[in-house]
Design a protein around this motif. Structure first.
Motif, PDB file in Angstrom:
ATOM      1  N   PRO A  27     -69.401  33.361  60.591  1.00  0.00           N
ATOM      2  CA  PRO A  27     -67.985  33.053  60.400  1.00  0.00           C
ATOM      3  C   PRO A  27     -67.244  34.276  59.868  1.00  0.00           C
ATOM      4  N   PRO A  28     -65.910  34.324  60.050  1.00  0.00           N
ATOM      5  CA  PRO A  28     -65.123  35.422  59.491  1.00  0.00           C
ATOM      6  C   PRO A  28     -65.371  35.524  57.994  1.00  0.00           C
ATOM      7  N   LYS A  29     -65.503  36.742  57.494  1.00  0.00           N
ATOM      8  CA  LYS A  29     -65.854  36.907  56.089  1.00  0.00           C
ATOM      9  C   LYS A  29     -64.630  37.284  55.265  1.00  0.00           C
ATOM     10  N   ASP A  30     -64.629  36.809  54.028  1.00  0.00           N
ATOM     11  CA  ASP A  30     -63.547  37.121  53.117  1.00  0.00           C
ATOM     12  C   ASP A  30     -63.923  38.234  52.158  1.00  0.00           C
ATOM     13  N   LYS A  31     -65.210  38.547  52.099  1.00  0.00           N
ATOM     14  CA  LYS A  31     -65.679  39.525  51.131  1.00  0.00           C
ATOM     15  C   LYS A  31     -66.229  40.778  51.806  1.00  0.00           C
ATOM     16  N   PHE A  32     -66.289  41.826  51.031  1.00  0.00           N
ATOM     17  CA  PHE A  32     -66.873  43.093  51.450  1.00  0.00           C
ATOM     18  C   PHE A  32     -68.376  42.979  51.234  1.00  0.00           C
ATOM     19  N   ILE A  33     -69.146  43.036  52.305  1.00  0.00           N
ATOM     20  CA  ILE A  33     -70.589  42.769  52.227  1.00  0.00           C
ATOM     21  C   ILE A  33     -71.381  44.070  52.095  1.00  0.00           C
ATOM     22  N   VAL A  34     -72.193  44.129  51.053  1.00  0.00           N
ATOM     23  CA  VAL A  34     -73.050  45.294  50.801  1.00  0.00           C
ATOM     24  C   VAL A  34     -74.503  44.847  50.838  1.00  0.00           C
ATOM     25  N   VAL A  35     -75.301  45.491  51.686  1.00  0.00           N
ATOM     26  CA  VAL A  35     -76.740  45.214  51.727  1.00  0.00           C
ATOM     27  C   VAL A  35     -77.461  46.298  50.940  1.00  0.00           C
ATOM     28  N   LEU A  36     -78.204  45.876  49.930  1.00  0.00           N
ATOM     29  CA  LEU A  36     -78.974  46.791  49.087  1.00  0.00           C
ATOM     30  C   LEU A  36     -80.445  46.719  49.496  1.00  0.00           C
ATOM     31  N   ASP A  37     -81.007  47.879  49.739  1.00  0.00           N
ATOM     32  CA  ASP A  37     -82.377  47.963  50.241  1.00  0.00           C
ATOM     33  C   ASP A  37     -83.242  48.744  49.263  1.00  0.00           C
TER      34      ASP A  37
END
Length: 363
Positions: A27-37
C-alpha cells in the motif's frame, strides 16, 4: 550547509536498469522507510580478533541502537534484516528492502587489518578504484560461500576478480547521487561529532548493495583489530555514539532529500497553494537521472520523453526533463516522467541560473 569535502564522486562506466527483482505490491506509505542491515550473523562471525571480538556481534548491537534512535522519529519506519544472531543470505537482505520499497538501505559492519589501521569509511556501489577497496569488498562478499546454492545465485559474480563488478547488471546510477550524499553525512558525523579518523566515502562492488534498488550505503564503523578502536567498538558507550552518528545522518538525509523534497513538495506549503504561479527568474526542471555516461538526449534514450537536456556537474551528467517557471507545469511533467518509468525523478530549480532548493522558492 554541510561540507562535501569527503564526498568522492563515482565514475561508473555502465548505465543499466533493474530488471531481475520481483516487486511485491504494498500500500502507499506515509513514512520514510529505512532498512537497517547488521552484517554477518549466525554461522558467519565476520571478522574476529584473538581477544574474542566478533564483527557480527558489534554490528548487530550498533544496528539495534541505530534503530532505537530512528524509531523515536514518527516520520520514519525502521525495518531490520536481522534483530538477532542469525544468518541471512546477502540476496535476501536486499530483497527485504526491495519488498518494503524502502527509501534507504544501510548496512553496518566492522573492519579489520593486520596492522593498527583505524578509522571509519562508508561505501557506495561502484567499480573498485584500488586494491584496498577491492580487498574490503572481497572480505565482505566472501560470506556468499556460506550460503546454500551460492554457485547458482551468484554465478555472475567472481568474488576474487576486481573486474567482475563490471559484469553486474544492476548498478543503478539513478541512486548514486543520493547514496553519495548519505555516505558523506555519515562520514561528516564520524569526523565532526566523534572525532574519528575519516577514511572518506569510497566505492566498491559489495554484493549486498548490488541487490538493492534504492539509495544504499555500507558503513565500516571502525577496525576491531586496532587496540583502542576495538575497545571503543566493543563498549556500549562506543556503540551508542556510533549509532547516534549514523541515525543523525539518516534523519538529516530524510529531512533534506526525503520524500517531500524528492517530489518537489514543501512540507509546510501544499502544492495546491502554489498552483498556476509563475516564479520570476526561476526555472524548474525534472531531474531524471545522474550518470557517469554522456548519453545523447534523444527521446528513444529516455523512454520517449522530449525536451531532455543534460548538464555536466563534476564527473556526473545530470539529465533534466522540461524547463519552465510555472510550477504547475513542472508538476505535470514530473507526473509524466514517473508514468514513463522514472520512479525516482524529482523537481529541481535554478534561480538566476543557480541551483536552489525547491522548498526555498515555494516558501
Amino acid at each position: 550547509m554541510r561540507t562535501k569535502s569527503t564526498y568522492i564522486l563515482v565514475f561508473l562506466t555502465y548505465l543499466v536498469f533493474a530488471s531481475s527483482f520481483t516487486h511485491v505490491p504494498v500500500p502507499p506509505k506515509d513514512k520514510f522507510i529505512v532498512v537497517l542491515d547488521a552484517g554477518h550473523g549466525g554461522h558467519d562471525p565476520g571478522k574476529q580478533t584473538r581477544s574474542g571480538l566478533r564483527e557480527k556481534d558489534i554490528a548487530l548491537k550498533i544496528t539495534l541502537d541505530v534503530g532505537r534512535e530512528l524509531e523515536k522519529n514518527s516520520a520514519i519506519e525502521v525495518i531490520y534484516t536481522r534483530k538477532k544472531d542469525e544468518f541471512i543470505d546477502l540476496e535476501e537482505r536486499g530483497a527485504i528492502a526491495n519488498r518494503a520499497k524502502a527509501d534507504l538501505f544501510v548496512s553496518i559492519h566492522c573492519n579489520a587489518h593486520s596492522s593498527q589501521a583505524s578509522g571509519a569509511e562508508t561505501y557506495v556501489l561502484g567499480l573498485h578504484r584500488n586494491q584496498t577497496n577491492f580487498e574490503v569488498a572481497k572480505s565482505e562478499n566472501s560470506v556468499i560461500f556460506l550460503e546454500s546454492n551460492y554457485e547458482e545465485k551468484y554465478s555472475q559474480y567472481d568474488v576474487n576478480s576486481p573486474e567482475s563488478v563490471i559484469g553486474l547488471t544492476l548498478m543503478q546510477e539513478e541512486y548514486l547521487e543520493q547514496s553519495i550524499y548519505l555516505a558523506g553525512l555519515v562520514q561528516d558525523n564520524f569526523r565532526q561529532k566523534l572525532k574519528r579518523q575519516d577514511r572518506s566515502v569510497k566505492q566498491a562492488g559489495f554484493i549486498v548493495l548490488h541487490q538493492t534498488i534504492m539509495p544504499s550505503v555500507l558503513i565500516e564503523t571502525g577496525f576491531i583489530t586496532n587496540t583502542s578502536e576495538g575497545k571503543f567498538l566493543s563498549t556500549s558507550s562506543g556503540q551508542s555514539a556510533i549509532a547516534n552518528a549514523i541515525a543523525d545522518a539518516v534523519v538529516d538525509y530524510e529531512e533534506h532529500v526525503g520524500v517531500n523534497e524528492l517530489l518537489g513538495i514543501s512540507s509546510t506549503e501544499p502544492v495546491a497553494e502554489v498552483s498556476d504561479v509563475i516564479y520570476k527568474d526561476v526555472t524548474f526542471k525534472v531531474q531524471l537521472a545522474a550518470s557517469g555516461n554522456n548519453i545523447a538526449t534523444r527521446a528513444y534514450n529516455f523512454k520517449g520523453l522530449e525536451e531532455v537536456t543534460k548538464n555536466k556537474e563534476g564527473r556526473l551528467y545530470k539529465y533534466y526533463y522540461g524547463a519552465t517557471s510555472n510550477y504547475t507545469e513542472i508538476n505535470n511533467k514530473l507526473t509524466k516522467a514517473k508514468e514513463k518509468g522514472f520512479s525516482t525523478a524529482y523537481i529541481v530549480c535554478f534561480k538566476n541560473g543557480i541551483k536552489t532548493p525547491v522548498e526555498d522558492i515555494l516558501n
